[in-house]
Every structure is written in C-alpha cells, then in structure tokens.
Motif scaffolding. Sequence first.
Motif, PDB file in Angstrom:
ATOM      1  N   MET A  31       0.857  -1.183   0.000  1.00  0.00           N
ATOM      2  CA  MET A  31       0.000   0.000   0.000  1.00  0.00           C
ATOM      3  C   MET A  31       0.892   1.231   0.000  1.00  0.00           C
ATOM      4  O   MET A  31       2.009   1.191   0.488  1.00  0.00           O
ATOM      5  N   HIS A  32       0.379   2.294  -0.508  1.00  0.00           N
ATOM      6  CA  HIS A  32       1.127   3.541  -0.470  1.00  0.00           C
ATOM      7  C   HIS A  32       1.152   4.077   0.946  1.00  0.00           C
ATOM      8  O   HIS A  32       0.228   3.898   1.723  1.00  0.00           O
ATOM      9  N   LEU A  33       2.230   4.775   1.265  1.00  0.00           N
ATOM     10  CA  LEU A  33       2.392   5.383   2.583  1.00  0.00           C
ATOM     11  C   LEU A  33       1.209   6.265   2.938  1.00  0.00           C
ATOM     12  O   LEU A  33       0.730   6.239   4.060  1.00  0.00           O
ATOM     13  N   SER A  34       0.706   6.997   1.963  1.00  0.00           N
ATOM     14  CA  SER A  34      -0.364   7.951   2.256  1.00  0.00           C
ATOM     15  C   SER A  34      -1.669   7.264   2.641  1.00  0.00           C
ATOM     16  O   SER A  34      -2.453   7.817   3.384  1.00  0.00           O
ATOM     17  N   THR A  35      -1.910   6.065   2.138  1.00  0.00           N
ATOM     18  CA  THR A  35      -3.155   5.390   2.492  1.00  0.00           C
ATOM     19  C   THR A  35      -2.992   4.495   3.706  1.00  0.00           C
ATOM     20  O   THR A  35      -3.927   4.308   4.456  1.00  0.00           O
ATOM     21  N   ARG A  36      -1.811   3.937   3.896  1.00  0.00           N
ATOM     22  CA  ARG A  36      -1.640   2.999   4.991  1.00  0.00           C
ATOM     23  C   ARG A  36      -1.372   3.694   6.311  1.00  0.00           C
ATOM     24  O   ARG A  36      -1.814   3.239   7.356  1.00  0.00           O
ATOM     25  N   ARG A  37      -0.644   4.767   6.305  1.00  0.00           N
ATOM     26  CA  ARG A  37      -0.257   5.399   7.560  1.00  0.00           C
ATOM     27  C   ARG A  37      -0.882   6.775   7.724  1.00  0.00           C
ATOM     28  O   ARG A  37      -0.291   7.681   8.297  1.00  0.00           O
ATOM     29  N   TRP A  38      -2.070   6.929   7.271  1.00  0.00           N
ATOM     30  CA  TRP A  38      -2.737   8.225   7.359  1.00  0.00           C
ATOM     31  C   TRP A  38      -2.955   8.634   8.812  1.00  0.00           C
ATOM     32  O   TRP A  38      -2.956   9.818   9.124  1.00  0.00           O
ATOM     33  N   GLN A  39      -3.109   7.662   9.711  1.00  0.00           N
ATOM     34  CA  GLN A  39      -3.302   7.999  11.122  1.00  0.00           C
ATOM     35  C   GLN A  39      -2.085   8.753  11.659  1.00  0.00           C
ATOM     36  O   GLN A  39      -2.230   9.706  12.429  1.00  0.00           O
ATOM     37  N   ASP A  40      -0.890   8.319  11.253  1.00  0.00           N
ATOM     38  CA  ASP A  40       0.328   9.006  11.697  1.00  0.00           C
ATOM     39  C   ASP A  40       0.387  10.431  11.155  1.00  0.00           C
ATOM     40  O   ASP A  40       0.856  11.335  11.836  1.00  0.00           O
ATOM     41  N   GLN A  41      -0.086  10.620   9.934  1.00  0.00           N
ATOM     42  CA  GLN A  41      -0.104  11.959   9.361  1.00  0.00           C
ATOM     43  C   GLN A  41      -1.025  12.874  10.165  1.00  0.00           C
ATOM     44  O   GLN A  41      -0.681  14.022  10.446  1.00  0.00           O
ATOM     45  N   VAL A  42      -2.177  12.356  10.566  1.00  0.00           N
ATOM     46  CA  VAL A  42      -3.116  13.160  11.349  1.00  0.00           C
ATOM     47  C   VAL A  42      -2.546  13.424  12.743  1.00  0.00           C
ATOM     48  O   VAL A  42      -2.630  14.549  13.253  1.00  0.00           O
ATOM     49  N   ILE A  43      -1.935  12.406  13.359  1.00  0.00           N
ATOM     50  CA  ILE A  43      -1.325  12.605  14.684  1.00  0.00           C
ATOM     51  C   ILE A  43      -0.192  13.628  14.594  1.00  0.00           C
ATOM     52  O   ILE A  43      -0.025  14.461  15.496  1.00  0.00           O
ATOM     53  N   LEU A  44       0.563  13.609  13.513  1.00  0.00           N
ATOM     54  CA  LEU A  44       1.606  14.616  13.311  1.00  0.00           C
ATOM     55  C   LEU A  44       1.003  16.022  13.299  1.00  0.00           C
ATOM     56  O   LEU A  44       1.491  16.925  13.981  1.00  0.00           O
ATOM     57  N   LEU A  45      -0.076  16.202  12.558  1.00  0.00           N
ATOM     58  CA  LEU A  45      -0.746  17.508  12.519  1.00  0.00           C
ATOM     59  C   LEU A  45      -1.302  17.895  13.887  1.00  0.00           C
ATOM     60  O   LEU A  45      -1.217  19.054  14.300  1.00  0.00           O
ATOM     61  N   LEU A  46      -1.877  16.923  14.599  1.00  0.00           N
ATOM     62  CA  LEU A  46      -2.384  17.203  15.951  1.00  0.00           C
ATOM     63  C   LEU A  46      -1.253  17.624  16.879  1.00  0.00           C
ATOM     64  O   LEU A  46      -1.408  18.536  17.696  1.00  0.00           O
ATOM     65  N   GLY A  47      -0.104  16.958  16.761  1.00  0.00           N
ATOM     66  CA  GLY A  47       1.050  17.317  17.586  1.00  0.00           C
ATOM     67  C   GLY A  47       1.554  18.716  17.280  1.00  0.00           C
ATOM     68  O   GLY A  47       1.887  19.476  18.189  1.00  0.00           O
ATOM     69  N   VAL A  48       1.605  19.059  16.001  1.00  0.00           N
ATOM     70  CA  VAL A  48       2.028  20.408  15.614  1.00  0.00           C
ATOM     71  C   VAL A  48       1.043  21.437  16.163  1.00  0.00           C
ATOM     72  O   VAL A  48       1.438  22.463  16.719  1.00  0.00           O
ATOM     73  N   TRP A  49      -0.256  21.161  16.017  1.00  0.00           N
ATOM     74  CA  TRP A  49      -1.264  22.079  16.570  1.00  0.00           C
ATOM     75  C   TRP A  49      -1.076  22.247  18.077  1.00  0.00           C
ATOM     76  O   TRP A  49      -1.082  23.354  18.601  1.00  0.00           O
ATOM     77  N   LEU A  50      -0.914  21.120  18.776  1.00  0.00           N
ATOM     78  CA  LEU A  50      -0.758  21.189  20.222  1.00  0.00           C
ATOM     79  C   LEU A  50       0.471  22.020  20.588  1.00  0.00           C
ATOM     80  O   LEU A  50       0.430  22.820  21.525  1.00  0.00           O
ATOM     81  N   PHE A  51       1.541  21.856  19.828  1.00  0.00           N
ATOM     82  CA  PHE A  51       2.774  22.601  20.082  1.00  0.00           C
ATOM     83  C   PHE A  51       2.580  24.109  19.919  1.00  0.00           C
ATOM     84  O   PHE A  51       3.092  24.896  20.720  1.00  0.00           O
ATOM     85  N   VAL A  52       1.862  24.523  18.888  1.00  0.00           N
ATOM     86  CA  VAL A  52       1.693  25.964  18.633  1.00  0.00           C
ATOM     87  C   VAL A  52       0.475  26.563  19.339  1.00  0.00           C
ATOM     88  O   VAL A  52       0.353  27.786  19.413  1.00  0.00           O
ATOM     89  N   SER A  53      -0.403  25.735  19.874  1.00  0.00           N
ATOM     90  CA  SER A  53      -1.646  26.245  20.464  1.00  0.00           C
ATOM     91  C   SER A  53      -1.443  27.248  21.593  1.00  0.00           C
ATOM     92  O   SER A  53      -2.234  28.195  21.696  1.00  0.00           O
ATOM     93  N   PRO A  54      -0.419  27.118  22.447  1.00  0.00           N
ATOM     94  CA  PRO A  54      -0.254  28.153  23.484  1.00  0.00           C
ATOM     95  C   PRO A  54      -0.028  29.544  22.898  1.00  0.00           C
ATOM     96  O   PRO A  54      -0.535  30.532  23.429  1.00  0.00           O
ATOM     97  N   TRP A  55       0.711  29.639  21.812  1.00  0.00           N
ATOM     98  CA  TRP A  55       0.943  30.945  21.187  1.00  0.00           C
ATOM     99  C   TRP A  55      -0.320  31.444  20.507  1.00  0.00           C
ATOM    100  O   TRP A  55      -0.642  32.621  20.588  1.00  0.00           O
ATOM    101  N   VAL A  56      -1.033  30.540  19.841  1.00  0.00           N
ATOM    102  CA  VAL A  56      -2.275  30.925  19.171  1.00  0.00           C
ATOM    103  C   VAL A  56      -3.286  31.432  20.199  1.00  0.00           C
ATOM    104  O   VAL A  56      -4.020  32.388  19.942  1.00  0.00           O
TER     105      VAL A  56
END
Length: 121
Positions: free
Chosen positions: A3-28
């Motif tokens: 399977m392509h990385l984008s379809t098989r590990r999409w959960q990791d991509q979303v968790i990455l975005l959630l982690g980035v959001w959590l990291f910047v959320s105090p400044w926002v």
Amino acid sequence: MAMHLSTRRWQDQVILLLGVWLFVSPWVMAYPSDSPPAVNACIAGAMMAALATFDLYKTYAWAVFMNIVIGIWVAISPWLVDVMTDLAMSGSMLIVGLATIVLGMWELRTDPDLHQQWAGT
C-alpha cells in the motif's frame, strides 16, 4: 501487495498535525510560554509530532503505544495543569488527546506491519 504510505499510515499523518497544533496552540491562544498549560502543550505536542514522524518512516508498536499514552495524558491534563476555566485551551487539549488515542488504537488494529511485529515475523 504494498500500500502507499499515504493510504496505509494516514493515522500518523493526522497525529503529526495534531502534535504540531498542540505545540503551537499556546501561542495561538496567547498563553505565556512559561505557564504550565503552555509547557505541557509544547512538550506533549513535540513528542507526538516526533513519534508520528518516526512512525511514518517505519512503524513500531512501541511508538504507537507511546502516542496513545501521550494522548491519554493530553486528554486528562486540562484538569491537572489548571486550564479547565479556559474552554478553548481545555477543549483543544481534550479533542487532541482523544483523537490521538482513537487514531493510535485504529492503527494498532489495522496496520499489517504492526500485526507482523506482534506475530514475531
């Protein structure tokens, strides 16, 4: 059958975005960078993003479990870092934590690489 990385590990991509959001959320949300909620969000977000990035390269069960544990911490931390009075920050932390738990559990259940690790192959 690969399977392509984008379809098989999409959960990791979303968790990455959630982690980035959590990291910047105090400044926002205009939290002082040395406040307990900001420190908590930055550390947890950085760890989530790092584990998810690592997991995109090669999935290891321990990395998924660690993100689930961090998700649990993030979900309960609004009560522990005294941020419950701020509905935006506490809601953000609760949603990010619960989403990370669900995505991690989903990945544990559906990723064939993790199933092979459990089987010892």
